[in-house]
Scaffold this motif. Structure first.
Motif, PDB file in Angstrom:
ATOM      1  N   ALA A 244       0.823  -1.216   0.000  1.00  0.00           N
ATOM      2  CA  ALA A 244       0.000   0.000   0.000  1.00  0.00           C
ATOM      3  C   ALA A 244       0.853   1.261   0.000  1.00  0.00           C
ATOM      4  O   ALA A 244       0.437   2.304  -0.472  1.00  0.00           O
ATOM      5  CB  ALA A 244      -0.933   0.010   1.196  1.00  0.00           C
ATOM      6  N   LEU A 245       2.076   1.154   0.542  1.00  0.00           N
ATOM      7  CA  LEU A 245       2.931   2.339   0.589  1.00  0.00           C
ATOM      8  C   LEU A 245       3.375   2.750  -0.802  1.00  0.00           C
ATOM      9  O   LEU A 245       3.579   3.928  -1.078  1.00  0.00           O
ATOM     10  CB  LEU A 245       4.148   2.080   1.472  1.00  0.00           C
ATOM     11  CG  LEU A 245       3.874   2.241   2.958  1.00  0.00           C
ATOM     12  CD1 LEU A 245       5.095   1.884   3.772  1.00  0.00           C
ATOM     13  CD2 LEU A 245       3.439   3.662   3.270  1.00  0.00           C
ATOM     14  N   LYS A 246       3.569   1.756  -1.667  1.00  0.00           N
ATOM     15  CA  LYS A 246       3.920   2.094  -3.046  1.00  0.00           C
ATOM     16  C   LYS A 246       2.976   1.378  -3.987  1.00  0.00           C
ATOM     17  O   LYS A 246       3.329   0.379  -4.617  1.00  0.00           O
ATOM     18  CB  LYS A 246       5.375   1.696  -3.323  1.00  0.00           C
ATOM     19  CG  LYS A 246       6.327   2.642  -2.637  1.00  0.00           C
ATOM     20  CD  LYS A 246       7.767   2.313  -2.928  1.00  0.00           C
ATOM     21  CE  LYS A 246       8.665   3.336  -2.256  1.00  0.00           C
ATOM     22  NZ  LYS A 246      10.056   2.892  -2.191  1.00  0.00           N
ATOM     23  N   PRO A 247       1.744   1.849  -4.086  1.00  0.00           N
ATOM     24  CA  PRO A 247       0.760   1.146  -4.901  1.00  0.00           C
ATOM     25  C   PRO A 247       1.156   1.124  -6.376  1.00  0.00           C
ATOM     26  O   PRO A 247       1.764   2.065  -6.876  1.00  0.00           O
ATOM     27  CB  PRO A 247      -0.533   1.951  -4.686  1.00  0.00           C
ATOM     28  CG  PRO A 247      -0.113   3.244  -4.104  1.00  0.00           C
ATOM     29  CD  PRO A 247       1.199   3.041  -3.444  1.00  0.00           C
TER      30      PRO A 247
ATOM     31  N   LEU B 174      -6.916  -5.410   3.013  1.00  0.00           N
ATOM     32  CA  LEU B 174      -6.163  -4.447   3.812  1.00  0.00           C
ATOM     33  C   LEU B 174      -5.399  -3.488   2.906  1.00  0.00           C
ATOM     34  O   LEU B 174      -5.345  -2.287   3.154  1.00  0.00           O
ATOM     35  CB  LEU B 174      -5.198  -5.201   4.727  1.00  0.00           C
ATOM     36  CG  LEU B 174      -4.607  -4.406   5.880  1.00  0.00           C
ATOM     37  CD1 LEU B 174      -5.707  -3.850   6.749  1.00  0.00           C
ATOM     38  CD2 LEU B 174      -3.691  -5.291   6.717  1.00  0.00           C
ATOM     39  N   ARG B 175      -4.826  -4.019   1.842  1.00  0.00           N
ATOM     40  CA  ARG B 175      -4.082  -3.174   0.914  1.00  0.00           C
ATOM     41  C   ARG B 175      -4.998  -2.107   0.302  1.00  0.00           C
ATOM     42  O   ARG B 175      -4.680  -0.920   0.323  1.00  0.00           O
ATOM     43  CB  ARG B 175      -3.483  -4.027  -0.202  1.00  0.00           C
ATOM     44  CG  ARG B 175      -2.805  -3.203  -1.267  1.00  0.00           C
ATOM     45  CD  ARG B 175      -2.851  -3.879  -2.625  1.00  0.00           C
ATOM     46  NE  ARG B 175      -2.533  -2.909  -3.649  1.00  0.00           N
ATOM     47  CZ  ARG B 175      -3.442  -2.169  -4.263  1.00  0.00           C
ATOM     48  NH1 ARG B 175      -4.710  -2.290  -3.971  1.00  0.00           N
ATOM     49  NH2 ARG B 175      -3.083  -1.294  -5.176  1.00  0.00           N
TER      50      ARG B 175
ATOM     51  N   VAL C  61      -4.599   1.864   0.958  1.00  0.00           N
ATOM     52  CA  VAL C  61      -4.313   2.792  -0.141  1.00  0.00           C
ATOM     53  C   VAL C  61      -5.278   3.967  -0.085  1.00  0.00           C
ATOM     54  O   VAL C  61      -4.879   5.125  -0.218  1.00  0.00           O
ATOM     55  CB  VAL C  61      -4.405   2.076  -1.507  1.00  0.00           C
ATOM     56  CG1 VAL C  61      -4.457   3.077  -2.649  1.00  0.00           C
ATOM     57  CG2 VAL C  61      -3.217   1.154  -1.687  1.00  0.00           C
ATOM     58  N   SER C  62      -6.561   3.668   0.169  1.00  0.00           N
ATOM     59  CA  SER C  62      -7.513   4.786   0.185  1.00  0.00           C
ATOM     60  C   SER C  62      -7.356   5.616   1.454  1.00  0.00           C
ATOM     61  O   SER C  62      -7.520   6.835   1.422  1.00  0.00           O
ATOM     62  CB  SER C  62      -8.943   4.288   0.003  1.00  0.00           C
ATOM     63  OG  SER C  62      -9.401   3.711   1.190  1.00  0.00           O
TER      64      SER C  62
ATOM     65  N   SER D  50      -8.093   0.806   8.991  1.00  0.00           N
ATOM     66  CA  SER D  50      -8.238  -0.253   7.992  1.00  0.00           C
ATOM     67  C   SER D  50      -8.555  -1.592   8.647  1.00  0.00           C
ATOM     68  O   SER D  50      -9.107  -2.476   8.014  1.00  0.00           O
ATOM     69  CB  SER D  50      -6.974  -0.365   7.146  1.00  0.00           C
ATOM     70  OG  SER D  50      -5.873  -0.580   7.971  1.00  0.00           O
ATOM     71  N   SER D  51      -8.203  -1.731   9.934  1.00  0.00           N
ATOM     72  CA  SER D  51      -8.492  -2.999  10.595  1.00  0.00           C
ATOM     73  C   SER D  51      -9.997  -3.208  10.729  1.00  0.00           C
ATOM     74  O   SER D  51     -10.462  -4.331  10.891  1.00  0.00           O
ATOM     75  CB  SER D  51      -7.826  -3.051  11.964  1.00  0.00           C
ATOM     76  OG  SER D  51      -8.327  -2.025  12.777  1.00  0.00           O
TER      77      SER D  51
END
Lengths: 290, 349, 312
Positions: C120-123, C199-200, C204-205, C234-235
């Motif tokens: 998610a940090l680098k989608p 989760l990803r 990301v959002s 996100s959890s």
């Protein structure tokens, strides 16, 4: 093992990259599925050994010129068992989802279009059936009746009905709120005409998307039952019971027995899922362009 | 923690370019200005003029993938443009802070107010842990939240819009920064609350001798709060100077057009509001010459070919503008030039 | 409170439907339920005794309440194939199933969370695309395909883990875990794929939102921002999804038990179907349906505690 469209669809959604092109992998998948369907259809006409005939070759002998995928523990030709196994998977997958689409689709259409009371009733029934774990329902049905091909197919279609109902119902609701449907209503078109001429063509992409996803899930459901020994009875081959036979006794001596049917089921299911996913994102992106 | 050494915020030739699927997008183009510590600068412009990108670049808050920053930013002696990305957090909160337009999206919806404030205070090693609870209450009190003890225990959605904005301001000033950037701080609020928030910002700025940069599209707000104003158009600063002077005597036609279209600004009652005609240019396809020329009522052939530089011209030394024909020199302005002709010339060219 | 009551009402309805399902199960079996329960070789005396006890001559509604009372008091009858009471069969077998499920979820989460963060940090960068592809494939693999492949790799080829056998958790924890490793891994794969993708997408959002930028401007470190602001929110979706897929998970565990021949509820129900031991099938099915409903209600209610916006 699951037939829960909502779950797999979240994965599809999460991994979706919107694009207008179907791409080369889409066509590879279509080709693969067409080949599998043709092989299944014409299996009896093909120059194959009888899949149930034992000792047509040396038991557990590997792939050779006359037996391309080798032989199983009873000397049966694996290639011909796989192709005849495809008949079971494809029959269950396609027929059960077709029935599910006809029944679930019919009720989804009338429920989603303009019938408040019926909608609440049907939706509640669907939600109750969906809240039961799929495999438990399948096991119960199989326990009450038997595990013939027809019972398996019908029970999988029974489970797919509420899921497909839900998808088609919500698609119908969103389409029937669109201007052209409202316009047709004002112009006095009959309900049946609106449903089948205005709404149905507009939800066919969704039917196709979830139909493909459903066939993949149905194949896995049948495979699971077959693996548990609760689908077509031996010696009739099915991919699931071939995996079970291979894995339980012969994994150490010859893992190819397990590998071939596993690959078949994986490729076929991934292809159905992939086609569904590509088609969905194409449908979404073209819809966005309008 | 990084210490500041001078009392000037100086921006030199700053350009910010995004790499996008459609090509390069220059959101901020060659912007320069200086302001003294403790003053209030307003940056005005329509949406898409690059004011938000500029303000976030000042403290390098934008995600720096697919982003190119050129030029120098000197934040009271700290060379922000030269800082390593991981050192940036040392200036946040203590040297510079920011508040955003919509406090509902800018506060974490599942975290209590006190936790969000405490989190900020904890980055200051000088505050003992035991005191944090007390500090949170004081902070809320200082931004004018009644009954801070109860409100500290609330979630953002339980507060009103004005209270949420106050909480965000509290979080931004918690570690007494020397620069506060307020990005449209009142746009999402009710008109009655807007004035309260502006007053609060102004008084906090005066109390703490804080430098305030206010991003807004409303010249009325600027007139009310700011000492200086920079007018942005299509990524460039087109006029910069003391607020009073600019509002009274704008030199650049765009500034004039902005003033004429702002309802809240003081003007003779006889004058009507005039909207600016046409849309801002496509950032991927900027006009040649002066970027405002295609919308400018006073545009001359030269404006469509050459682009004017920011100069002080003949006026006062701290009032600069980017225009070949500043308004007071234009005695015989052709009132309703057919602009289509000019556009065609530039296209043929 | 209102929210919780509504959820409890739904639970009650589901439980009633589940009991009807279990009750009707007996009656859907072709022929006399007493014969079905006692098996084809039952003697007429026993059939008569059972007919009286189940009230099979009484109206269907009365039969239902007799059945319900028996279920609640644990009088689920006995398996005709070996005469063991159904209650003790379930008591002997449930622990392994529960352990399998919990273990698989721990594995799935431990692997999925860091991968989702990294992606998610680098989608849309290489790592993200790769893990998305892998998850997508894993999700298409049913346990009965994954299981044998894992056995082949870890047991047959590498020889690290046993392919079968079972030592109870109470007998020896290390040996038990060694035996359970492959089954847990098999079950974990699908959950891992689902969790990491959900989760990803959620991260990301969330990472695009203003409050993340605000947290950054407060001077918080990157990892603190992700953990405190990104993960917490996100959890929530992770909790929802894990609740939704509990049914799939339990039945997945049944298949895995069958693959590895573990003594759990799954093996019990499959064996019972083969021996037509209807009372066992009925009891296990009802148990699973009720357990799924309970978990879903618990998730719904806990969700309200995790997300203050829903409370009120």
């Amino acid at each position: 093992m699951n037939l829960t469209f909502s779950d797999s669809n979240t994965v599809v959604k999460a991994s979706k990259r919107q694009s207008n092109k179907l791409g080369i992998f889409f066509w590879i998948c279509v080709l693969w599925i067409v080949i599998v369907i043709l092989l299944a259809l014409f299996a009896p006409l093909l120059p194959l050994n009888n899949p149930n005939k034992t000792f047509v070759c040396q038991p557990l002998s590997g792939p050779s010129g006359s037996h391309l995928l080798g032989c199983d523990d009873l000397g049966r030709d694996i290639l011909s068992r796989i192709i005849f196994g495809a008949r079971v998977s494809m029959f269950v997958g396609i027929v059960s989802i077709a029935i599910g689409l006809i029944i679930g689709g019919f009720f989804g259409l009338i429920s989603g279009y303009n019938n408040k009371k019926l909608d609440t009733l049907l939706n509640s029934i669907a939600n109750i059936i969906i809240s039961f774990p799929t495999l438990i329902l399948l096991l119960a049905i199989v326990a009450i009746f038997n595990h013939s091909l027809i019972v398996i197919t019908l029970s999988i279609s029974f489970i797919s009905i509420p899921l497909l109902f839900r998808v088609i119902r919500s698609a119908t609701i969103s389409v029937s709120n669109k201007d052209f449907v409202q316009a047709a209503k004002i112009m006095g078109s009959s309900k049946i005409r609106i449903l089948f001429v205005e709404i149905l063509p507009n939800i066919t992409p969704i039917i196709f998307v979830y139909g493909c996803l459903g066939i993949g899930s149905a194949i896995i459901a049948e495979g699971t039952l077959a693996f548990l020994g609760l689908s077509v009875s031996l010696p009739t081959p099915s991919w699931g019971n071939m995996i079970a036979e291979g894995a339980q006794t012969y994994l150490k001596r010859d893992f190819l027995l397990t590998l071939w049917p596993s690959l078949m089921i994986i490729f076929t299911v991934i292809c159905f899922n992939f086609i569904s996913q590509r088609f969905e994102s194409k449908f979404n992106s073209t819809e966005g362009a309008i | 923690m990084i210490k500041t050494s001078t009392d000037t915020l100086s921006v030199k030739n700053l350009s910010v370019t995004f790499k996008t699927n459609r090509g390069l997008l220059k959101a901020v183009d060659n912007v320069s200005f200086d302001i003294k510590k403790g003053s209030v600068l307003g940056i005005v412009g329509e949406s898409g003029s690059g004011k938000t990108v500029l303000s976030r670049t000042l403290i390098r808050l934008l995600p720096e993938t697919n982003l190119m920053i050129k030029g120098d930013i000197d934040l009271f002696g700290i060379k922000v443009t030269d800082l390593k990305a991981r050192k940036l957090k040392n200036i946040y909160g203590h040297v510079a802070s920011i508040i955003f337009q919509d406090p509902l999206t800018a506060l974490n919806p599942v975290m209590k107010v006190k936790k969000q404030l405490a989190e900020t205070l904890k980055t200051n090693p000088n505050i003992p842990k035991k005191q944090i609870k007390e500090e949170v209450n004081e902070l809320l009190q200082s931004v004018g939240i009644p009954d801070p003890r109860t409100k500290a225990n609330s979630y953002p959605h339980q507060l009103s819009g004005g209270q949420r904005q106050r909480v965000m301001i509290a979080s931004a000033i918690a570690n007494s920064p020397q620069l506060l950037i307020a990005d449209e701080p009142t746009t999402a609020l009710d008109v009655t609350i807007q004035l309260q928030i502006l007053k609060l910002l102004k008084s906090l700025q005066e109390q703490n001798d804080m430098t305030l940069i206010l991003i807004t599209h409303d010249l009325g707000v600027v007139e009310y709060v700011c000492d200086y104003v920079g007018v942005m158009y299509a990524g460039t600063i087109v006029e910069f100077g003391p607020t009073k002077e600019i509002i009274k005597n704008p030199l650049m036609p765009y500034t004039r057009a902005l003033i004429d279209s702002t309802p809240s600004i003081h003007r003779p009652k006889s004058e009507k509001l005039k909207p600016i005609e046409r849309m801002i240019p496509d950032p991927f396809n900027l006009p040649k010459g002066c970027r405002f020329a295609p919308r400018c009522r006073y545009a001359q052939p030269r404006c469509l070919i050459e682009s004017p530089k920011l100069t002080t011209g003949s006026g006062s030394a701290n009032h600069s503008y980017a225009c070949f024909y500043p308004l007071k020199e234009l005695f015989f302005a052709p009132q309703d030039t057919d602009l289509n002709d000019w556009t065609q010339i530039s296209e043929i060219d | 409170m209102k929210f919780a009551l509504k959820k409890l009402a739904i639970l009650l309805i589901t439980a009633i439907v589940a009991s009807l399902f279990g009750f009707l199960f007996e009656h859907l079996i072709p022929g006399n339920p007493a014969i079905a329960i006692l098996g084809p070789q039952a003697n007429p005396h026993n059939i008569k005794v059972l007919t009286d006890r189940l009230g099979l001559n009484k109206p269907l509604v009365d039969q239902y309440f007799i059945w319900l009372k028996n279920m609640f008091t644990g009088h689920m009858g006995q398996a005709y194939s070996n005469g063991v009471p159904v209650r003790s069969l379930i008591a002997q077998n449930y622990a392994e199933t529960v352990e399998l499920i919990i273990g698989s979820q721990i594995i799935a989460l431990i692997v999925a969370i860091p991968i989702a963060f990294r992606a998610a940090l680098k989608p849309n960068k290489l790592f993200d695309r790769l893990t998305t592809l892998v998850s997508f494939s894993f999700y298409s693999f049913p346990p009965f395909v994954v299981g044998p492949i894992l056995v082949l790799i870890f047991a047959v080829k590498a020889g690290i883990l046993p392919a079968s056998g079972y030592v109870g958790l109470s007998q020896s924890i290390p040996n038990n875990l060694k035996d359970m490793a492959l089954p847990m891994l098999t079950l974990a794969l699908g959950s891992f794929a689902l969790y990491s993708q959900i989760l990803r997408a959620e991260l990301v959002s969330i990472l695009k939102q203003d409050f993340i930028l605000l947290a950054k401007s407060k001077g918080l470190g990157k990892y603190k921002i992700i953990l405190k602001h990104g993960f917490r929110l996100s959890s929530l979706s992770l909790v929802t999804i894990s609740g939704l897929q509990i049914g799939t998970l339990i039945t997945g565990a049944f298949v895995v038990e069958y693959i590895f021949q573990l003594p759990g509820l799954g093996t019990l129900i499959v064996d019972s179907i083969n021996s037509k031991d209807y009372l066992v099938i009925q009891a296990v099915s009802v148990l699973v349906v009720v357990a799924v409903a309970l978990v879903n209600t618990a998730v719904d209610i806990s969700y309200a505690f995790l997300d203050p916006r829903i409370r009120k």
